[in-house]
Design a protein around this motif. Structure first.
Motif, PDB file in Angstrom:
ATOM      1  N   SER A   1     -16.716 -20.965  -4.940  1.00  0.00           N
ATOM      2  CA  SER A   1     -17.695 -22.047  -5.079  1.00  0.00           C
ATOM      3  C   SER A   1     -17.598 -22.758  -6.421  1.00  0.00           C
ATOM      4  O   SER A   1     -18.069 -23.886  -6.555  1.00  0.00           O
ATOM      5  CB  SER A   1     -19.114 -21.506  -4.890  1.00  0.00           C
ATOM      6  N   ARG A   2     -16.991 -22.096  -7.407  1.00  0.00           N
ATOM      7  CA  ARG A   2     -16.826 -22.781  -8.705  1.00  0.00           C
ATOM      8  C   ARG A   2     -15.890 -23.970  -8.570  1.00  0.00           C
ATOM      9  O   ARG A   2     -16.037 -24.965  -9.286  1.00  0.00           O
ATOM     10  CB  ARG A   2     -16.249 -21.811  -9.748  1.00  0.00           C
ATOM     11  N   ARG A   3     -14.943 -23.861  -7.671  1.00  0.00           N
ATOM     12  CA  ARG A   3     -13.876 -24.863  -7.558  1.00  0.00           C
ATOM     13  C   ARG A   3     -14.345 -26.009  -6.645  1.00  0.00           C
ATOM     14  O   ARG A   3     -13.983 -26.106  -5.493  1.00  0.00           O
ATOM     15  CB  ARG A   3     -12.596 -24.205  -7.057  1.00  0.00           C
ATOM     16  N   ASN A   4     -15.184 -26.876  -7.217  1.00  0.00           N
ATOM     17  CA  ASN A   4     -15.816 -27.963  -6.446  1.00  0.00           C
ATOM     18  C   ASN A   4     -15.284 -29.335  -6.829  1.00  0.00           C
ATOM     19  O   ASN A   4     -15.884 -30.348  -6.486  1.00  0.00           O
ATOM     20  CB  ASN A   4     -17.336 -27.929  -6.630  1.00  0.00           C
ATOM     21  N   ILE A   5     -14.147 -29.376  -7.527  1.00  0.00           N
ATOM     22  CA  ILE A   5     -13.535 -30.646  -7.920  1.00  0.00           C
ATOM     23  C   ILE A   5     -12.084 -30.678  -7.443  1.00  0.00           C
ATOM     24  O   ILE A   5     -11.308 -29.764  -7.735  1.00  0.00           O
ATOM     25  CB  ILE A   5     -13.571 -30.842  -9.447  1.00  0.00           C
ATOM     26  N   ILE A   6     -11.739 -31.727  -6.699  1.00  0.00           N
ATOM     27  CA  ILE A   6     -10.333 -32.010  -6.402  1.00  0.00           C
ATOM     28  C   ILE A   6      -9.830 -32.917  -7.513  1.00  0.00           C
ATOM     29  O   ILE A   6     -10.301 -34.049  -7.672  1.00  0.00           O
ATOM     30  CB  ILE A   6     -10.157 -32.691  -5.036  1.00  0.00           C
ATOM     31  N   VAL A   7      -8.901 -32.423  -8.317  1.00  0.00           N
ATOM     32  CA  VAL A   7      -8.440 -33.142  -9.509  1.00  0.00           C
ATOM     33  C   VAL A   7      -7.640 -34.379  -9.102  1.00  0.00           C
ATOM     34  O   VAL A   7      -6.984 -34.408  -8.048  1.00  0.00           O
ATOM     35  CB  VAL A   7      -7.599 -32.199 -10.401  1.00  0.00           C
ATOM     36  N   TRP A   8      -7.680 -35.396  -9.937  1.00  0.00           N
ATOM     37  CA  TRP A   8      -7.039 -36.688  -9.648  1.00  0.00           C
ATOM     38  C   TRP A   8      -5.609 -36.539  -9.162  1.00  0.00           C
ATOM     39  O   TRP A   8      -5.151 -37.237  -8.255  1.00  0.00           O
ATOM     40  CB  TRP A   8      -7.084 -37.579 -10.895  1.00  0.00           C
ATOM     41  N   MET A   9      -4.836 -35.604  -9.756  1.00  0.00           N
ATOM     42  CA  MET A   9      -3.409 -35.508  -9.485  1.00  0.00           C
ATOM     43  C   MET A   9      -3.102 -34.667  -8.241  1.00  0.00           C
ATOM     44  O   MET A   9      -1.931 -34.525  -7.859  1.00  0.00           O
ATOM     45  CB  MET A   9      -2.681 -34.939 -10.696  1.00  0.00           C
ATOM     46  N   ASP A  10      -4.104 -34.133  -7.601  1.00  0.00           N
ATOM     47  CA  ASP A  10      -3.948 -33.338  -6.389  1.00  0.00           C
ATOM     48  C   ASP A  10      -3.309 -34.185  -5.279  1.00  0.00           C
ATOM     49  O   ASP A  10      -3.736 -35.315  -5.027  1.00  0.00           O
ATOM     50  CB  ASP A  10      -5.344 -32.853  -5.968  1.00  0.00           C
ATOM     51  N   HIS A  11      -2.295 -33.638  -4.632  1.00  0.00           N
ATOM     52  CA  HIS A  11      -1.575 -34.380  -3.584  1.00  0.00           C
ATOM     53  C   HIS A  11      -1.680 -33.690  -2.222  1.00  0.00           C
ATOM     54  O   HIS A  11      -0.788 -33.834  -1.382  1.00  0.00           O
ATOM     55  CB  HIS A  11      -0.108 -34.562  -3.976  1.00  0.00           C
ATOM     56  N   ARG A  12      -2.782 -32.983  -1.967  1.00  0.00           N
ATOM     57  CA  ARG A  12      -2.939 -32.294  -0.684  1.00  0.00           C
ATOM     58  C   ARG A  12      -3.093 -33.282   0.478  1.00  0.00           C
ATOM     59  O   ARG A  12      -2.875 -32.915   1.631  1.00  0.00           O
ATOM     60  CB  ARG A  12      -4.153 -31.362  -0.731  1.00  0.00           C
ATOM     61  N   ALA A  13      -3.518 -34.513   0.176  1.00  0.00           N
ATOM     62  CA  ALA A  13      -3.909 -35.453   1.235  1.00  0.00           C
ATOM     63  C   ALA A  13      -2.859 -36.526   1.508  1.00  0.00           C
ATOM     64  O   ALA A  13      -3.196 -37.636   1.918  1.00  0.00           O
ATOM     65  CB  ALA A  13      -5.250 -36.093   0.873  1.00  0.00           C
ATOM     66  N   VAL A  14      -1.588 -36.206   1.322  1.00  0.00           N
ATOM     67  CA  VAL A  14      -0.529 -37.192   1.591  1.00  0.00           C
ATOM     68  C   VAL A  14      -0.545 -37.619   3.055  1.00  0.00           C
ATOM     69  O   VAL A  14      -0.459 -38.811   3.379  1.00  0.00           O
ATOM     70  CB  VAL A  14       0.853 -36.624   1.194  1.00  0.00           C
ATOM     71  N   ALA A  15      -0.667 -36.667   3.963  1.00  0.00           N
ATOM     72  CA  ALA A  15      -0.669 -37.006   5.393  1.00  0.00           C
ATOM     73  C   ALA A  15      -1.883 -37.861   5.749  1.00  0.00           C
ATOM     74  O   ALA A  15      -1.778 -38.809   6.545  1.00  0.00           O
ATOM     75  CB  ALA A  15      -0.655 -35.728   6.229  1.00  0.00           C
ATOM     76  N   GLN A  16      -3.045 -37.528   5.171  1.00  0.00           N
ATOM     77  CA  GLN A  16      -4.254 -38.313   5.439  1.00  0.00           C
ATOM     78  C   GLN A  16      -4.102 -39.734   4.911  1.00  0.00           C
ATOM     79  O   GLN A  16      -4.539 -40.700   5.571  1.00  0.00           O
ATOM     80  CB  GLN A  16      -5.475 -37.635   4.808  1.00  0.00           C
TER      81      GLN A  16
END
Length: 613
Positions: free
Chosen positions: A145-160
């Motif tokens: 639950s601490r990890r509630n921020i998707i950082v700007w450089m995150d690329h998990r959503a390429v397909a989306q």
């Protein structure tokens, strides 16, 4: 401004790091005029403005006087988790780091809390999830639950992002024709599709800088900067409603409901867009009743201090830098509303953002924008970018076999690795009798797209390329690879500048700030390769100054953001391109190779795709 500085890369290795809430890491620049007892009871209170900037690896606080002079600054590290394409942070951890940095900077600068007259926040364009109580909601596969921020450089959503772009929505023309996986709609869609429990729990989705101002004031008004640049909000819907001078919370009429419905996020339209923003305001607009008593206690400040509507960190760098022209130029052009439109700001840190503004909207394929009032109110913003620059240099150096030896040598002399590499290159140039330093890379070429190409190609699948490797593992070979990478980054900036100018801009001056801007070799290569003079600011902390300017505007010290910029921005050193025609000819040739590398990559992709079909 001194040409020699230490710590030229402000990037942090993207690995989980322990948070140190005790004393913040600190740096202090005392203004010459500031008395050590300036904050004592016997001395008159000054007007000081506080800027807070949350970057990728740390939270920083800086205090500035009424002349834009940095009185003192401090930083505190923040935790980051990186697992594959997923990069996450904690809003709780970030707030604690901010509190530590603010208290430390006030103490070091000997600034009494009563002297702080305004506060502004800037942060990376990361995505924050909180529930109805303001508590964090996990956005992580881990369920932490601490990890509630998707950082700007995150690329998990390429397909989306690819699916969203396939709809060809009219709003996409305002981001160069295609959404990046670094923007918020693809990330939101990823969470909805992969973390359904979290999706149902979230009460507010916020850009990080908006969350900071909300945490400080309790006011959920969003910034035109964040919403327009990262959420596909059409800020120009407010063009006829009023100007910055009648600053107020404006009902969020710029959401395109059809866009959210067609991409599968129609539930975010519910409740007049309550989860993503019911009201918006110009940067610097005073929020709520100022700093809440609870936040004031945590920060060590006075309740009720005006807090300005926030900016993304790179955009705060633009506000803190764009009017930093030499004095004669600023006097001559003070009333020329077009002069500022011939400049581009480079905010060079972990990544680099390229900011230019115009009076009319310019649609540029592959470049984000035009964004109305997203940085300077009532101007259109064009935003180019490179997703990995400081981070790329760190990666290249730290993954080379000679890196530990080099780091030990630098530490033994109390200099940075970058200073040592620059020295090695100077020695190599003399030993090899090269006519100029850049020519050392005649046999090595780098395409710096190790984290995709943000602009002007807008290809997140682009990959880095290095041409010219040998079996050499020496420090000299690392120095050459470092120089070629540095040049590749500069060729990328040249590509962006040329592309913008080909589509309506007339950029002829570059202003630069950030960690990489403190590396004289980086700046000289940029000037030589782009062919423009590069202006550095008097104060090296332009992002902090930009955030502090938001506080000054919120406190009504200035009637507009651009007037505050003119009063508080100041130029430092100016770096001119080499006058040697051989340098220009050399870089023109290497730039041609740089452009060919990407074309070769496309060809390789096609060959492999056909083979696997």
């Amino acid at each position: 401004m001194s040409g020699k500085r230490r710590g030229w890369s402000d990037t942090t290795p993207l690995l989980p790091q322990p948070h140190h809430p005790s004393p913040a890491y600190s740096f202090l620049e005392m203004a010459a005029s500031a008395s050590p007892d300036a904050a004592s009871d016997s001395a008159p209170l000054r007007s000081v403005f506080l800027g807070v900037d949350v970057g990728t690896g740390s939270a920083r606080a800086g205090l500035f006087d009424e002349n834009g002079k940095l009185l003192g600054s401090s930083s505190s590290p923040i935790q980051i988790w990186k697992e594959g394409d997923c990069v996450e942070q904690s809003s709780t951890d970030i707030w604690h780091a901010i509190c530590a940095a603010v208290k430390s900077s006030c103490s070091l600068a000997n600034v009494a809390k009563e002297e702080v007259k305004g506060l502004g926040f800037a942060a990376t364009c990361s995505l924050v999830a909180v529930d109805a109580d303001g508590s964090p909601v996990t956005v992580s596969w881990s369920g932490d639950s601490r990890r509630n921020i998707i950082v700007w450089m995150d690329h998990r959503a390429v397909a989306q992002a690819e699916r969203i772009n396939s709809h060809h929505s009219p709003v996409l023309q305002y981001c160069g024709g295609a959404l990046s996986p670094e923007m918020q709609p693809p990330k939101l869609l990823w969470v909805k599709e992969n973390l359904q429990e979290s999706w149902s729990m979230v009460f507010r989705w916020m850009d990080l800088s908006d969350w900071l101002s909300y945490r400080a004031t309790g006011d959920d008004t969003r910034s035109l900067c964040t919403t327009v640049c990262k959420w596909m909000y059409l800020g120009h819907a407010h063009m006829q409603q009023g100007s910055e001078k009648d600053s107020r919370d404006m009902e969020a009429c710029g959401w395109d409901d059809d866009f959210w419905e067609e991409i599968g996020l129609g539930d975010l339209v519910d409740g007049h867009h309550a989860k993503i923003g019911r009201s918006v305001a110009f940067p610097g607009h005073p929020l709520g009743s100022g700093l809440t008593p609870a936040a004031a206690k945590e920060l060590g400040l006075v309740a009720g201090i005006p807090v300005g509507t926030s900016l993304i960190d790179a955009h705060a760098g633009g506000v803190g830098l764009m009017e930093s022209v030499p004095l004669l130029d600023s006097e001559a052009k003070e009333r020329d509303m077009e002069a500022i439109c011939h400049r581009m700001v480079l905010v060079c840190g972990t990544s680099t953002c390229h900011m230019a503004i115009s009076r009319s909207k310019l649609f540029i394929p592959g470049v984000w924008g035009p964004f109305w009032s997203a940085m300077v109110p009532e101007y259109w913003l064009t935003e180019g970018g490179q997703s990995a620059t400081g981070a790329l240099l760190d990666h290249v150096i730290e993954n080379h076999v000679a890196s530990p030896r080099l780091a030990n040598r630098a530490a033994s002399r109390s200099i940075s690795v970058f200073e040592l590499l620059n020295e090695i290159l100077e020695t190599m140039m003399l030993d090899l009798k090269h006519p100029f330093l850049a020519a050392l890379t005649e046999d090595i070429h780098v395409l710096p797209d190790f984290h995709g190409n943000r602009s002007p190609i807008a290809d997140p699948k682009s990959r880095g390329m290095v041409c010219g490797l040998t079996l050499d593992t020496s420090e000299k070979q690392l120095a050459l690879l470092y120089l070629a990478t540095l040049q590749g980054i500069a060729y990328g900036t040249r590509h962006i500048v040329e592309h913008c100018n080909a589509h309506g801009h007339s950029i002829d001056t570059i202003l630069a700030c950030g960690g990489l801007a403190k590396n004289p070799l980086f700046i000289q290569e940029q000037a030589d390769i782009i062919g423009c003079p590069i202006i550095l600011p008097r104060e090296s902390e332009s992002v902090l100054l930009g955030a502090a300017i938001l506080g000054a505007v919120a406190a009504r010290k200035y009637s507009s953001l651009i007037k505050a910029m003119r009063a508080l921005n100041a130029a430092g050193q100016v770096i001119h391109p080499s006058k040697d025609p051989k340098v220009k000819k050399y870089h023109d040739a290497k730039y041609h190779i740089f452009r060919e590398l990407y074309e070769q990559q496309l060809s390789h992709r096609s060959i492999i795709a056909q083979a696997l079909a």
